[in-house]
Design a protein around this motif. Structure first.
Motif, PDB file in Angstrom:
ATOM      1  N   ASP A 143       1.858  22.769   5.919  1.00 25.60           N
ATOM      2  CA  ASP A 143       1.746  22.254   4.564  1.00 25.60           C
ATOM      3  C   ASP A 143       1.529  20.741   4.565  1.00 25.60           C
ATOM      4  OD1 ASP A 143       2.014  22.985   1.637  1.00 25.60           O
ATOM      5  OD2 ASP A 143       3.540  21.408   1.777  1.00 25.60           O
ATOM      6  N   ASP A 144       2.194  20.027   5.482  1.00 27.48           N
ATOM      7  CA  ASP A 144       2.033  18.570   5.516  1.00 27.48           C
ATOM      8  C   ASP A 144       0.700  18.144   6.107  1.00 27.48           C
ATOM      9  OD1 ASP A 144       2.678  19.440   8.058  1.00 27.48           O
ATOM     10  OD2 ASP A 144       3.763  17.614   8.581  1.00 27.48           O
ATOM     11  N   GLU A 145      -0.046  19.072   6.705  1.00 24.09           N
ATOM     12  CA  GLU A 145      -1.385  18.773   7.177  1.00 24.09           C
ATOM     13  C   GLU A 145      -2.428  19.032   6.095  1.00 24.09           C
ATOM     14  OE1 GLU A 145      -1.368  19.687  11.910  1.00 24.09           O
ATOM     15  OE2 GLU A 145      -1.063  21.428  10.596  1.00 24.09           O
ATOM     16  N   ARG A 146      -2.053  19.826   5.102  1.00 24.95           N
ATOM     17  CA  ARG A 146      -2.943  20.095   3.971  1.00 24.95           C
ATOM     18  C   ARG A 146      -2.746  19.074   2.851  1.00 24.95           C
ATOM     19  NH1 ARG A 146      -5.226  25.145   3.254  1.00 24.95           N
ATOM     20  NH2 ARG A 146      -4.984  26.575   5.007  1.00 24.95           N
ATOM     21  N   TRP A 147      -1.532  18.603   2.700  1.00 20.82           N
ATOM     22  CA  TRP A 147      -1.178  17.716   1.590  1.00 20.82           C
ATOM     23  C   TRP A 147      -0.661  16.390   2.118  1.00 20.82           C
ATOM     24  CZ3 TRP A 147      -2.011  19.463  -3.405  1.00 20.82           C
ATOM     25  CH2 TRP A 147      -2.224  20.836  -3.558  1.00 20.82           C
ATOM     26  N   MET A 148      -0.840  15.348   1.310  1.00 20.20           N
ATOM     27  CA  MET A 148      -0.341  14.015   1.649  1.00 20.20           C
ATOM     28  C   MET A 148       0.386  13.453   0.440  1.00 20.20           C
ATOM     29  SD  MET A 148      -2.557  10.595   2.546  1.00 20.20           S
ATOM     30  CE  MET A 148      -1.773   8.985   2.527  1.00 20.20           C
ATOM     31  N   ASP A 149       1.580  12.930   0.683  1.00 20.44           N
ATOM     32  CA  ASP A 149       2.310  12.288  -0.415  1.00 20.44           C
ATOM     33  C   ASP A 149       1.524  11.078  -0.901  1.00 20.44           C
ATOM     34  OD1 ASP A 149       4.374  14.101  -0.232  1.00 20.44           O
ATOM     35  OD2 ASP A 149       5.572  12.845   1.113  1.00 20.44           O
ATOM     36  N   ARG A 150       1.488  10.901  -2.209  1.00 19.40           N
ATOM     37  CA  ARG A 150       0.742   9.785  -2.783  1.00 19.40           C
ATOM     38  C   ARG A 150       1.514   8.486  -2.586  1.00 19.40           C
ATOM     39  NH1 ARG A 150      -1.141   9.282  -9.152  1.00 19.40           N
ATOM     40  NH2 ARG A 150      -1.666   7.065  -9.118  1.00 19.40           N
ATOM     41  N   PRO A 151       0.984   7.553  -1.767  1.00 23.13           N
ATOM     42  CA  PRO A 151       1.691   6.286  -1.552  1.00 23.13           C
ATOM     43  C   PRO A 151       1.615   5.402  -2.793  1.00 23.13           C
ATOM     44  CG  PRO A 151       0.092   6.737   0.192  1.00 23.13           C
ATOM     45  CD  PRO A 151      -0.218   7.658  -0.943  1.00 23.13           C
ATOM     46  N   ALA A 152       2.583   4.512  -2.899  1.00 24.72           N
ATOM     47  CA  ALA A 152       2.535   3.519  -3.974  1.00 24.72           C
ATOM     48  C   ALA A 152       1.440   2.511  -3.671  1.00 24.72           C
ATOM     49  CB  ALA A 152       3.890   2.824  -4.099  1.00 24.72           C
ATOM     50  N   PHE A 153       0.977   1.832  -4.713  1.00 24.69           N
ATOM     51  CA  PHE A 153      -0.081   0.846  -4.537  1.00 24.69           C
ATOM     52  C   PHE A 153       0.365  -0.233  -3.552  1.00 24.69           C
ATOM     53  CE2 PHE A 153      -2.117  -3.181  -5.779  1.00 24.69           C
ATOM     54  CZ  PHE A 153      -3.443  -2.827  -5.573  1.00 24.69           C
ATOM     55  N   GLY A 154      -0.494  -0.546  -2.601  1.00 19.74           N
ATOM     56  CA  GLY A 154      -0.186  -1.564  -1.604  1.00 19.74           C
ATOM     57  C   GLY A 154       0.616  -1.048  -0.423  1.00 19.74           C
ATOM     58  N   GLU A 155       0.977   0.239  -0.425  1.00 21.02           N
ATOM     59  CA  GLU A 155       1.795   0.791   0.660  1.00 21.02           C
ATOM     60  C   GLU A 155       1.068   1.885   1.437  1.00 21.02           C
ATOM     61  OE1 GLU A 155       5.603   1.981  -0.793  1.00 21.02           O
ATOM     62  OE2 GLU A 155       6.017   0.050  -1.761  1.00 21.02           O
ATOM     63  N   TRP A 156      -0.243   1.898   1.331  1.00 23.84           N
ATOM     64  CA  TRP A 156      -1.010   2.892   2.086  1.00 23.84           C
ATOM     65  C   TRP A 156      -0.980   2.564   3.572  1.00 23.84           C
ATOM     66  CZ3 TRP A 156      -4.065   7.139   0.498  1.00 23.84           C
ATOM     67  CH2 TRP A 156      -4.066   7.358  -0.884  1.00 23.84           C
ATOM     68  N   PRO A 157      -0.778   3.570   4.421  1.00 31.18           N
ATOM     69  CA  PRO A 157      -0.873   3.326   5.866  1.00 31.18           C
ATOM     70  C   PRO A 157      -2.339   3.288   6.298  1.00 31.18           C
ATOM     71  CG  PRO A 157      -0.443   5.646   5.465  1.00 31.18           C
ATOM     72  CD  PRO A 157      -0.431   4.970   4.104  1.00 31.18           C
ATOM     73  N   LEU A 158      -2.590   2.781   7.498  1.00 34.15           N
ATOM     74  CA  LEU A 158      -3.922   2.844   8.069  1.00 34.15           C
ATOM     75  C   LEU A 158      -4.092   4.253   8.637  1.00 34.15           C
ATOM     76  CD1 LEU A 158      -6.432   0.994   8.716  1.00 34.15           C
ATOM     77  CD2 LEU A 158      -5.484   0.833  11.030  1.00 34.15           C
ATOM     78  N   LEU A 159      -4.732   5.125   7.891  1.00 33.38           N
ATOM     79  CA  LEU A 159      -4.804   6.525   8.274  1.00 33.38           C
ATOM     80  C   LEU A 159      -5.638   6.756   9.531  1.00 33.38           C
ATOM     81  CD1 LEU A 159      -5.182   8.208   4.764  1.00 33.38           C
ATOM     82  CD2 LEU A 159      -3.127   7.863   6.129  1.00 33.38           C
ATOM     83  N   SER A 160      -6.495   5.794   9.873  1.00 35.77           N
ATOM     84  CA  SER A 160      -7.333   5.932  11.068  1.00 35.77           C
ATOM     85  C   SER A 160      -6.723   5.262  12.294  1.00 35.77           C
ATOM     86  CB  SER A 160      -8.723   5.345  10.802  1.00 35.77           C
ATOM     87  OG  SER A 160      -8.620   3.950  10.533  1.00 35.77           O
ATOM     88  N   ALA A 161      -5.451   4.880  12.230  1.00 36.85           N
ATOM     89  CA  ALA A 161      -4.834   4.147  13.341  1.00 36.85           C
ATOM     90  C   ALA A 161      -4.934   4.922  14.648  1.00 36.85           C
ATOM     91  CB  ALA A 161      -3.368   3.853  13.010  1.00 36.85           C
ATOM     92  N   GLN A 162      -4.685   6.235  14.595  1.00 36.22           N
ATOM     93  CA  GLN A 162      -4.741   7.027  15.822  1.00 36.22           C
ATOM     94  C   GLN A 162      -6.165   7.122  16.350  1.00 36.22           C
ATOM     95  OE1 GLN A 162      -2.986  10.896  15.415  1.00 36.22           O
ATOM     96  NE2 GLN A 162      -3.302  11.444  17.559  1.00 36.22           N
ATOM     97  N   VAL A 163      -7.133   7.217  15.445  1.00 36.17           N
ATOM     98  CA  VAL A 163      -8.539   7.276  15.862  1.00 36.17           C
ATOM     99  C   VAL A 163      -8.924   6.031  16.633  1.00 36.17           C
ATOM    100  CG1 VAL A 163     -10.928   7.383  15.032  1.00 36.17           C
ATOM    101  CG2 VAL A 163      -9.161   8.764  13.927  1.00 36.17           C
ATOM    102  N   HIS A 164      -8.417   4.882  16.198  1.00 36.47           N
ATOM    103  CA  HIS A 164      -8.751   3.613  16.838  1.00 36.47           C
ATOM    104  C   HIS A 164      -7.822   3.280  17.998  1.00 36.47           C
ATOM    105  CE1 HIS A 164     -11.775   2.800  13.854  1.00 36.47           C
ATOM    106  NE2 HIS A 164     -10.911   2.907  12.864  1.00 36.47           N
TER     107      HIS A 164
END
Length: 321
Positions: A143-164
């Motif tokens: 379920d956590d791979e299908r859905w993502m909790d909505r972060p607050a403004f300014g608190e988004w993580p770098l979702l591509s960190a693992q890719v890089h």
């Protein structure tokens, strides 16, 4: 690692650059209006990722770039009934075979994943080289791979960190804005990203006019051929009910319109087009139906009325590259 986060009103696809940079305070998150966030690392010309946000369209997109400036991953997230989380609705990853391969090259292997709120999904692996073809499976995701909790403004993580290849969480710094621009996207160039919107009714009358050229978004050249008479409808009650053809659910759109009692003809619109058949490895020409018309009058319709309905996935439309 320090990552610079810069805000802008839009992202220019052709220039691969932000359009009208703005400060974080000028981003229109609370109002739900579109904006983008560009994540940049020092010494790297191409961005690490670009986040595209438009809450009014229930949409958040994520584009990841490699060192050559090619997009390697595209994630389409949708805000549905629960405002606290996002569905990872669609994703596609491109796996370039070398630094010389062009962005979105047809020979590039890719994996596409389609997910739906009810738990269904489809994973399509398009292979290249010997064997080629596509391999389709049902993704097994938590379920956590299908859905993502909505972060607050300014608190988004770098979702591509693992890719890089980033092991530690990066430290974010706000990008400097040389000159603030007035909010508004009315004069944004055609090359700028725009949020996906629900599909709108096309030129319906043209579907029944032989020789007219139309497109469905996938096949650029489709030619309307002569409509085919498929039958008649007897309407003795003087009332015509219209609803979805594939469901009996109570929340689907429906309309009823008065109609003079009598018999009315049913016409089927058709188009002819060519496409490359993967299985035959050849160009194929085919004719397919596009619509069915109940002809109640020879007078062309002046306007069309579309019933409103609750959509399962808001904002769906073709994706732009």
């Amino acid at each position: 690692m320090v990552v610079e986060a810069g805000y802008a009103q839009a992202w220019d696809l052709e220039a691969r650059a932000p359009w009208r940079p703005i400060s974080a305070g000028e981003a229109r998150d609370a109002a739900g209006l579109p904006y983008v966030v560009v994540y940049q690392a020092a010494g790297r010309e191409a961005p690490l990722e670009v986040r595209l946000v438009s809450w009014r369209d229930h949409y958040v997109g994520l584009w990841v770039y490699d060192a050559q400036g090619r997009r390697t991953y595209d994630l389409d997230m949708r805000l549905l009934d629960d405002p606290s989380r996002l569905l990872r609705r669609y994703s596609v990853g491109w796996y370039y075979t070398g630094p010389e391969m062009a962005e979105f090259d047809k020979a590039c292997p890719r994996i596409t994943v389609d997910l739906f709120p009810d738990g269904r999904g489809r994973r399509t692996e398009e292979r290249q080289g010997q064997g080629g073809g596509s391999y389709v499976t049902s993704p097994s995701l938590r379920d956590d791979e299908r859905w993502m909790d909505r972060p607050a403004f300014g608190e988004w993580p770098l979702l591509s960190a693992q890719v890089h290849g980033l092991i530690e969480p990066p430290a974010f710094e706000a990008a400097e804005v040389a000159e603030a621009a007035e909010p508004g996207d009315g004069d944004a160039p055609a090359t700028c990203w725009r949020p996906p919107r629900p599909a709108q009714p096309g030129p319906i009358n043209e579907l029944f006019r032989p020789g007219v050229c139309v497109t469905d978004g996938y096949h650029p050249e489709m030619t309307v051929v002569e409509p085919r008479r498929v039958g008649t409808l007897c309407g003795p009650s003087g009332l015509l009910a219209v609803s979805g053809p594939d469901t009996d659910e109570g929340d689907r759109p429906r309309i009823t319109v008065p109609l003079a009692p009598g018999e009315y003809v049913l016409d089927e619109a058709r188009v002819r087009f060519s496409y490359h058949c993967e299985w035959r490895d050849a160009e194929v020409t085919t004719t397919e139906p596009t619509a069915v018309r109940l002809l109640v009058s020879e007078t062309p319709a002046a306007t069309w009325r579309w019933p409103s309905a609750r959509t399962t996935i808001p904002g769906c439309s073709s994706r732009s590259r």
